[in-house]
Design an enzyme around this catalytic site. Sequence first.
Site: not given
Length: 180
Positions: A34, A92
């Site tokens: 990222h 998750k």
Amino acid sequence: MNLKTPLGDEVLDLRAGDTVTLSGTIYTARDEAHLRMMEEGIPFDPEGAVVYHCGPVVQDGRLVVAGPTTSARMNAITGFLIDAGVRALVGKGGMGPEVVERLRGRGVYLALTGGCAALAADRMSLSGVYFEDLGMAEAVWVIQIDNLPLTVGIDAHGGDLFRAVREKAKTQFHQRFNIR
């Protein structure tokens, strides 16, 4: 519902708690990926793309395991992907309220059960890699998936399955222990 990448407006009809299958191309990205994409640009076409929060184990050109990592770590560094056209995040544990709002009217968060890394890899094959210098877990792997079963954790209307579960658990805890 059966989804195929690149995703379009069909994701706007999904609701938190829906089950879907996903097929097509997805891109792994964790923290370092990222940050690199924020600095250097997104190396793939983000329009309708799916970003999977995953640090896979790759051996001899194949995925050995490819389970989800905790998505909340990317809360503060995810917005630029959604702004660029990414339609779904997979991981998750859910994401924070800032991501829930960023997804509103634009995309969804799809949950994959933790602990199923080997099973997930059975539905995946590698087709490329970006930022390999970041190392195996942090590189952006290009993965082809076939009917991967997922649950809509956050929908494009602000519905958040994880928030609902937290609120229910808190209420039950307070009732059980007579906490006001």
